[in-house]
Design a protein around this motif. Structure first.
Motif, PDB file in Angstrom:
ATOM      1  N   UNK A  34     -15.859  -9.703  -7.572  1.00  0.00           N
ATOM      2  CA  UNK A  34     -16.074  -8.530  -6.729  1.00  0.00           C
ATOM      3  C   UNK A  34     -15.808  -7.245  -7.486  1.00  0.00           C
ATOM      4  N   UNK A  35     -15.695  -6.178  -6.718  1.00  0.00           N
ATOM      5  CA  UNK A  35     -15.472  -4.860  -7.307  1.00  0.00           C
ATOM      6  C   UNK A  35     -14.013  -4.730  -7.757  1.00  0.00           C
ATOM      7  N   UNK A  36     -13.820  -4.010  -8.841  1.00  0.00           N
ATOM      8  CA  UNK A  36     -12.458  -3.773  -9.311  1.00  0.00           C
ATOM      9  C   UNK A  36     -11.900  -2.458  -8.773  1.00  0.00           C
ATOM     10  N   UNK A  37     -12.718  -1.694  -8.095  1.00  0.00           N
ATOM     11  CA  UNK A  37     -12.282  -0.423  -7.524  1.00  0.00           C
ATOM     12  C   UNK A  37     -12.066  -0.612  -6.032  1.00  0.00           C
ATOM     13  N   UNK A  38     -10.876  -0.288  -5.569  1.00  0.00           N
ATOM     14  CA  UNK A  38     -10.530  -0.455  -4.155  1.00  0.00           C
ATOM     15  C   UNK A  38     -10.287   0.929  -3.561  1.00  0.00           C
ATOM     16  N   UNK A  39     -10.810   1.156  -2.387  1.00  0.00           N
ATOM     17  CA  UNK A  39     -10.618   2.436  -1.714  1.00  0.00           C
ATOM     18  C   UNK A  39      -9.368   2.359  -0.845  1.00  0.00           C
ATOM     19  N   UNK A  40      -8.440   3.295  -1.025  1.00  0.00           N
ATOM     20  CA  UNK A  40      -7.202   3.328  -0.267  1.00  0.00           C
ATOM     21  C   UNK A  40      -7.329   4.307   0.893  1.00  0.00           C
ATOM     22  N   UNK A  41      -6.578   4.049   1.938  1.00  0.00           N
ATOM     23  CA  UNK A  41      -6.556   4.969   3.073  1.00  0.00           C
ATOM     24  C   UNK A  41      -5.849   6.262   2.672  1.00  0.00           C
ATOM     25  N   UNK A  42      -6.232   7.335   3.299  1.00  0.00           N
ATOM     26  CA  UNK A  42      -5.608   8.628   3.007  1.00  0.00           C
ATOM     27  C   UNK A  42      -4.154   8.646   3.444  1.00  0.00           C
ATOM     28  N   UNK A  46      -0.885  10.329   1.610  1.00  0.00           N
ATOM     29  CA  UNK A  46      -0.011  11.318   2.246  1.00  0.00           C
ATOM     30  C   UNK A  46       1.439  10.853   2.252  1.00  0.00           C
ATOM     31  N   UNK A  47       1.654   9.570   2.526  1.00  0.00           N
ATOM     32  CA  UNK A  47       3.014   9.023   2.535  1.00  0.00           C
ATOM     33  C   UNK A  47       3.642   9.148   1.150  1.00  0.00           C
ATOM     34  N   UNK A  48       2.882   8.813   0.114  1.00  0.00           N
ATOM     35  CA  UNK A  48       3.392   8.922  -1.253  1.00  0.00           C
ATOM     36  C   UNK A  48       3.638  10.374  -1.635  1.00  0.00           C
ATOM     37  N   UNK A  49       2.760  11.266  -1.204  1.00  0.00           N
ATOM     38  CA  UNK A  49       2.916  12.684  -1.520  1.00  0.00           C
ATOM     39  C   UNK A  49       4.168  13.263  -0.867  1.00  0.00           C
ATOM     40  N   UNK A  50       4.409  12.909   0.388  1.00  0.00           N
ATOM     41  CA  UNK A  50       5.617  13.376   1.078  1.00  0.00           C
ATOM     42  C   UNK A  50       6.859  12.829   0.380  1.00  0.00           C
ATOM     43  N   UNK A  51       6.812  11.561  -0.035  1.00  0.00           N
ATOM     44  CA  UNK A  51       7.953  10.982  -0.746  1.00  0.00           C
ATOM     45  C   UNK A  51       8.233  11.734  -2.042  1.00  0.00           C
ATOM     46  N   UNK A  52       7.196  12.000  -2.829  1.00  0.00           N
ATOM     47  CA  UNK A  52       7.385  12.688  -4.102  1.00  0.00           C
ATOM     48  C   UNK A  52       7.926  14.093  -3.888  1.00  0.00           C
ATOM     49  N   UNK A  53       7.400  14.794  -2.906  1.00  0.00           N
ATOM     50  CA  UNK A  53       7.869  16.161  -2.640  1.00  0.00           C
ATOM     51  C   UNK A  53       9.352  16.161  -2.303  1.00  0.00           C
ATOM     52  N   UNK A  54       9.767  15.286  -1.393  1.00  0.00           N
ATOM     53  CA  UNK A  54      11.175  15.282  -1.003  1.00  0.00           C
ATOM     54  C   UNK A  54      12.066  14.705  -2.093  1.00  0.00           C
ATOM     55  N   UNK A  55      11.546  13.806  -2.899  1.00  0.00           N
ATOM     56  CA  UNK A  55      12.324  13.264  -4.005  1.00  0.00           C
ATOM     57  C   UNK A  55      12.591  14.335  -5.050  1.00  0.00           C
ATOM     58  N   UNK A  56      11.577  15.119  -5.385  1.00  0.00           N
ATOM     59  CA  UNK A  56      11.749  16.189  -6.365  1.00  0.00           C
ATOM     60  C   UNK A  56      12.662  17.284  -5.807  1.00  0.00           C
ATOM     61  N   UNK A  97       2.207  13.149  11.814  1.00  0.00           N
ATOM     62  CA  UNK A  97       1.911  11.720  11.678  1.00  0.00           C
ATOM     63  C   UNK A  97       1.755  11.257  10.251  1.00  0.00           C
ATOM     64  N   UNK A  98       2.221  12.038   9.284  1.00  0.00           N
ATOM     65  CA  UNK A  98       2.102  11.641   7.879  1.00  0.00           C
ATOM     66  C   UNK A  98       3.027  10.474   7.549  1.00  0.00           C
ATOM     67  N   UNK A  99       4.039  10.248   8.351  1.00  0.00           N
ATOM     68  CA  UNK A  99       4.981   9.154   8.100  1.00  0.00           C
ATOM     69  C   UNK A  99       4.682   7.922   8.935  1.00  0.00           C
ATOM     70  N   UNK A 100       3.639   7.956   9.724  1.00  0.00           N
ATOM     71  CA  UNK A 100       3.255   6.805  10.539  1.00  0.00           C
ATOM     72  C   UNK A 100       2.524   5.786   9.672  1.00  0.00           C
ATOM     73  N   UNK A 101       2.926   4.545   9.754  1.00  0.00           N
ATOM     74  CA  UNK A 101       2.279   3.480   8.997  1.00  0.00           C
ATOM     75  C   UNK A 101       1.366   2.723   9.936  1.00  0.00           C
ATOM     76  N   UNK A 102       0.080   3.069   9.926  1.00  0.00           N
ATOM     77  CA  UNK A 102      -0.875   2.499  10.872  1.00  0.00           C
ATOM     78  C   UNK A 102      -1.616   1.339  10.277  1.00  0.00           C
TER      79      UNK A 102
END
Length: 102
Positions: A34-42, A46-56, A97-102
């Motif tokens: 199959x394809x080696x490129x996987x599309x991730x949900x936004x 956003x969850x990773x971005x919020x984590x990095x911002x607060x971690x820094x 809702x950036x911290x909601x895991x849907x």
């Protein structure tokens, strides 16, 4: 001199010829299916971005905590304002809702 040194070093380090196995997307010994490129949900982004911002941002607390005794009341009030801004940012991310895991 820097450019010449960089060119010489890159010529010495680079691989000469890549094997066909080396050019495959995965090097685990199994042919990819199959394809080696996987599309991730936004929301993951956003969850990773919020984590990095607060971690820094919390890294700014360490030097302040190391010199807490010597800084005085003014620095304490500045840190209260800084932490308040962080809490407001966390509240805003939670509300949107950036911290909601849907």
């Amino acid at each position: 001199m820097v450019t010449i040194g960089g060119l010489i070093t890159s010529r010495m380090i680079q691989t000469r010829k890549a094997s066909p196995e080396k050019e495959l997307p995965y090097e685990c010994g199994i042919d990819p299916v199959g394809k080696s490129w996987i599309q991730f949900k936004a929301s993951y982004y956003l969850y990773a971005l919020v984590f990095v911002v607060f971690d820094v941002e919390t890294m700014f607390l360490y030097p302040w905590a190391a010199k807490f005794q010597q800084l005085g009341l003014f620095a304490f009030m500045e840190m209260i304002i800084f932490v308040g801004i962080l809490v407001l940012g966390l509240w805003y991310a939670w509300k949107k809702g950036a911290l909601e895991w849907k």
